[in-house]
Scaffold this motif. Structure first.
Motif, PDB file in Angstrom:
ATOM      1  N   ARG A  50       0.818  -1.214   0.000  1.00 20.16           N
ATOM      2  CA  ARG A  50       0.000   0.000   0.000  1.00 20.16           C
ATOM      3  C   ARG A  50       0.851   1.262   0.000  1.00 20.16           C
ATOM      4  N   GLU A  51       2.128   1.075   0.205  1.00 20.53           N
ATOM      5  CA  GLU A  51       3.057   2.188  -0.018  1.00 20.53           C
ATOM      6  C   GLU A  51       4.382   1.615  -0.485  1.00 20.53           C
ATOM      7  N   ILE A  52       5.090   2.413  -1.246  1.00 19.37           N
ATOM      8  CA  ILE A  52       6.368   1.931  -1.749  1.00 19.37           C
ATOM      9  C   ILE A  52       7.479   2.895  -1.323  1.00 19.37           C
ATOM     10  N   VAL A  53       8.674   2.336  -1.204  1.00 22.32           N
ATOM     11  CA  VAL A  53       9.806   3.110  -0.694  1.00 22.32           C
ATOM     12  C   VAL A  53      10.674   3.584  -1.863  1.00 22.32           C
ATOM     13  N   CYS A  54      11.060   4.854  -1.828  1.00 19.26           N
ATOM     14  CA  CYS A  54      11.732   5.465  -2.974  1.00 19.26           C
ATOM     15  C   CYS A  54      13.184   5.831  -2.710  1.00 19.26           C
ATOM     16  N   GLY A  55      13.974   5.651  -3.763  1.00 17.03           N
ATOM     17  CA  GLY A  55      15.351   6.130  -3.769  1.00 17.03           C
ATOM     18  C   GLY A  55      15.517   7.086  -4.939  1.00 17.03           C
ATOM     19  N   VAL A  56      16.718   7.615  -5.093  1.00 18.04           N
ATOM     20  CA  VAL A  56      16.990   8.469  -6.250  1.00 18.04           C
ATOM     21  C   VAL A  56      18.252   8.013  -6.957  1.00 18.04           C
ATOM     22  N   SER A  57      18.284   8.280  -8.256  1.00 21.27           N
ATOM     23  CA  SER A  57      19.463   8.025  -9.070  1.00 21.27           C
ATOM     24  C   SER A  57      20.036   9.390  -9.440  1.00 21.27           C
ATOM     25  N   ILE A  58      21.265   9.627  -9.036  1.00 23.41           N
ATOM     26  CA  ILE A  58      21.874  10.939  -9.288  1.00 23.41           C
ATOM     27  C   ILE A  58      23.008  10.783 -10.297  1.00 23.41           C
ATOM     28  N   GLY A  59      22.905  11.522 -11.369  1.00 22.95           N
ATOM     29  CA  GLY A  59      23.873  11.426 -12.452  1.00 22.95           C
ATOM     30  C   GLY A  59      25.232  12.014 -12.098  1.00 22.95           C
ATOM     31  N   ILE A 101       2.933  15.314 -17.108  1.00 19.78           N
ATOM     32  CA  ILE A 101       1.721  15.169 -17.927  1.00 19.78           C
ATOM     33  C   ILE A 101       0.629  14.364 -17.232  1.00 19.78           C
ATOM     34  N   ILE A 102       0.776  14.144 -15.921  1.00 11.88           N
ATOM     35  CA  ILE A 102      -0.293  13.471 -15.178  1.00 11.88           C
ATOM     36  C   ILE A 102      -0.761  14.339 -14.018  1.00 11.88           C
ATOM     37  N   GLU A 103      -1.962  13.984 -13.559  1.00 11.58           N
ATOM     38  CA  GLU A 103      -2.578  14.703 -12.454  1.00 11.58           C
ATOM     39  C   GLU A 103      -3.181  13.679 -11.496  1.00 11.58           C
ATOM     40  N   PRO A 104      -2.856  13.686 -10.206  1.00 17.29           N
ATOM     41  CA  PRO A 104      -1.842  14.547  -9.620  1.00 17.29           C
ATOM     42  C   PRO A 104      -0.454  14.147 -10.111  1.00 17.29           C
ATOM     43  N   GLU A 105       0.549  14.981  -9.886  1.00 18.94           N
ATOM     44  CA  GLU A 105       1.918  14.580 -10.190  1.00 18.94           C
ATOM     45  C   GLU A 105       2.340  13.536  -9.158  1.00 18.94           C
ATOM     46  N   VAL A 106       3.404  12.806  -9.450  1.00 12.72           N
ATOM     47  CA  VAL A 106       3.905  11.840  -8.464  1.00 12.72           C
ATOM     48  C   VAL A 106       4.593  12.614  -7.348  1.00 12.72           C
ATOM     49  N   GLU A 107       4.098  12.390  -6.149  1.00 10.22           N
ATOM     50  CA  GLU A 107       4.708  13.049  -4.993  1.00 10.22           C
ATOM     51  C   GLU A 107       5.232  12.018  -4.025  1.00 10.22           C
ATOM     52  N   VAL A 108       6.378  12.344  -3.449  1.00 14.78           N
ATOM     53  CA  VAL A 108       7.001  11.458  -2.472  1.00 14.78           C
ATOM     54  C   VAL A 108       6.911  12.143  -1.120  1.00 14.78           C
ATOM     55  N   ARG A 109       6.438  11.394  -0.119  1.00 13.86           N
ATOM     56  CA  ARG A 109       6.269  11.993   1.212  1.00 13.86           C
ATOM     57  C   ARG A 109       7.618  12.193   1.893  1.00 13.86           C
ATOM     58  N   SER A 110       7.600  12.935   2.984  1.00 14.59           N
ATOM     59  CA  SER A 110       8.870  13.281   3.634  1.00 14.59           C
ATOM     60  C   SER A 110       9.543  12.066   4.283  1.00 14.59           C
ATOM     61  N   ASP A 111       8.807  10.926   4.347  1.00 13.10           N
ATOM     62  CA  ASP A 111       9.464   9.700   4.834  1.00 13.10           C
ATOM     63  C   ASP A 111       9.944   8.836   3.659  1.00 13.10           C
ATOM     64  N   GLY A 112       9.946   9.409   2.454  1.00 11.26           N
ATOM     65  CA  GLY A 112      10.487   8.702   1.296  1.00 11.26           C
ATOM     66  C   GLY A 112       9.564   7.653   0.704  1.00 11.26           C
ATOM     67  N   ILE A 139       5.740   6.580  -1.362  1.00 14.35           N
ATOM     68  CA  ILE A 139       4.600   6.986  -2.183  1.00 14.35           C
ATOM     69  C   ILE A 139       3.422   6.142  -1.717  1.00 14.35           C
ATOM     70  N   THR A 140       2.320   6.812  -1.457  1.00 20.19           N
ATOM     71  CA  THR A 140       1.109   6.106  -1.043  1.00 20.19           C
ATOM     72  C   THR A 140       0.370   5.645  -2.287  1.00 20.19           C
ATOM     73  N   ILE A 141      -0.078   4.396  -2.273  1.00 20.88           N
ATOM     74  CA  ILE A 141      -0.731   3.812  -3.444  1.00 20.88           C
ATOM     75  C   ILE A 141      -2.219   4.145  -3.441  1.00 20.88           C
ATOM     76  N   SER A 142      -2.684   4.611  -4.590  1.00 16.41           N
ATOM     77  CA  SER A 142      -4.085   5.014  -4.720  1.00 16.41           C
ATOM     78  C   SER A 142      -5.002   3.797  -4.894  1.00 16.41           C
ATOM     79  N   ASP A 143      -6.221   3.933  -4.410  1.00 17.08           N
ATOM     80  CA  ASP A 143      -7.221   2.869  -4.569  1.00 17.08           C
ATOM     81  C   ASP A 143      -8.093   3.067  -5.792  1.00 17.08           C
TER      82      ASP A 143
END
Ligand code: OSB
Ligand code: MG
Length: 372
Positions: free
Chosen positions: A128-137, A327-338, A340-344
């Motif tokens: 129901r939520e996923i954990v995010c990282g980042v790729s930095i070039g 190009i999507i609404e809402p945009e993908v937002e990541v919470r301050s705990d890293g 993303i909450t999954i929509s139903d």
């Protein structure tokens, strides 16, 4: 599902910040989007093929005619009930997995909308939520890189991955670890090394990395097993894993201890799920890679990441890291705990902003089903 038409578009979107890997730097993306119209719904898919044939032999100029002349006509002629039916339908075309994935995923997307089900549930997800990282070039200077890492950590991301290549690796890792001794850190080489450099790669072990992604040749698995036996850091394969058989081979011979699953690289959700299952059977974790996607691909990556064996933070991050306006609404937002909450909601939970897609479109072709 009665598919009435397939539309291909190329959209151009400038990146908020350039992205550099061991194979080059880009400032802007040319993205191939496909949409299918079926029974009153529109399903979307994103082709992750790049602007150039650098990450893979496929690029936008191979994907476009492959979809237009082979895959879309096959789809428009067939009796398709589900996204599941696509891989058999496309099997006659060899390779061209990114092209196939764009179309297959558009069918899954339409199917979820038609069935009024969340796509993640249709795929068999549970999280129901996923954990995010980042790729930095690769950046212009080490200071610029440290600054970027600081920003992403402050935003809450739970794993930092930095791109490396000879000359931008151990020296950079020393600086990162001197400042942040304990962050979850990994590197991605995009095939920048050879086995002759094993002594050098062994130096990476000192930095307690979560993994080193794709150190050697993209078309090579066996030699990754040789390397894995010589270093402590876990190898993660990205480019080398084109399908579930490759994943199985890699895991049987010990070529990696982690797999990066990119739905585009492997030909669509069906094959991505198979790789997920192969890795699970070997008790090897997977995570969801990214290809600088627009919101369409980003939403699909989020849905895929809800499968249980996506146990490590993915390269699935907020829209605003890439685009001034997604190009999507809402945009993908990541919470301050890293996370993303999954929509139903039914479908992806993200609506495609067709006005904006139209504005960014530089090329468009529509194919219609023959009416009987
Ligand atoms: O190797 O994972 C990769 C981007 C383009 C091509 C290859 C790769 C990447 C990334 C970016 O690492 C991940 C993302 O933020 O989308
Ligand atoms: Mg990679």
């Amino acid at each position: 599902m009665k598919i009435e038409s397939v539309t291909l578009r190329e959209i151009q979107m400038p990146l908020v910040h350039f992205f550099e890997t061991s194979f080059g730097r880009i400032y802007s993306r040319c993205i191939l989007l496909v949409s299918i119209d079926a029974e009153g719904v529109r399903g979307w898919g994103e082709c992750v093929a790049g602007e150039d044939p650098y990450y893979s032999p496929e690029w936008i100029e191979t994907a476009w005619p492959t979809i237009r002349d082979y895959l879309a006509p096959a789809l428009l002629k067939a009796e398709v009930h589900s996204g599941r039916d696509c891989s058999a339908l496309f099997a006659r075309v060899r390779g061209h997995r990114m092209a196939k994935a764009a179309l297959e995923n558009a069918v899954w997307d339409a199917e979820a909308r038609l069935k009024r089900q969340p796509l993640w549930k249709l795929l068999g997800g549970t999280r129901r939520e996923i954990v995010c990282g980042v790729s930095i070039g690769i950046q212009d200077s080490p200071e610029q890189l440290l600054q970027k890492i600081e920003t992403e950590l402050a935003a809450g991301y739970r794993r930092i991955k930095v791109k490396v290549k000879p000359g931008w690796d151990v020296n950079i890792l020393e600086k990162i670890r001197a400042r942040w001794a304990d962050i979850v850190l990994s590197v991605d080489a995009n095939s920048a090394y050879t086995l002759d450099e094993v002594e050098h790669l062994r130096e990476f072990d000192a930095f307690r990395l979560l993994m080193i992604e794709q150190p050697l040749w993209d078309d090579e698995i066996y030699l990754h097993a040789r390397l894995q036996r010589s270093i402590e850091t876990a190898i993660c394969l990205d480019e080398s894993i084109h399908h579930a058989r490759a994943a199985n081979f890699a895991l049987e011979i010990g070529a990696c201890r982690i797999i990066n699953v990119k739905v585009g690289r492997v030909g669509g959700f069906t094959e991505a799920k198979k790789i997920h299952d192969v890795a699970l059977a070997h008790d090897v974790p997977v995570w969801c890679g990214g290809m600088l996607e627009s919101g369409v691909g980003r939403a699909h990556n989020i849905a895929l990441s809800t499968l249980e064996n996506f146990r490590l933070p993915g390269d699935v991050s907020a829209s605003k890291r890439y685009w001034k306006e997604d190009i999507i609404e809402p945009e993908v937002e990541v919470r301050s705990d890293g996370t993303i909450t999954i929509s139903d909601e039914a479908g992806t939970g993200y609506r495609v902003r067709e006005d904006l897609v139209e504005k960014f479109t530089v090329r468009k072709e529509t194919l219609l089903a023959e009416t009987a």
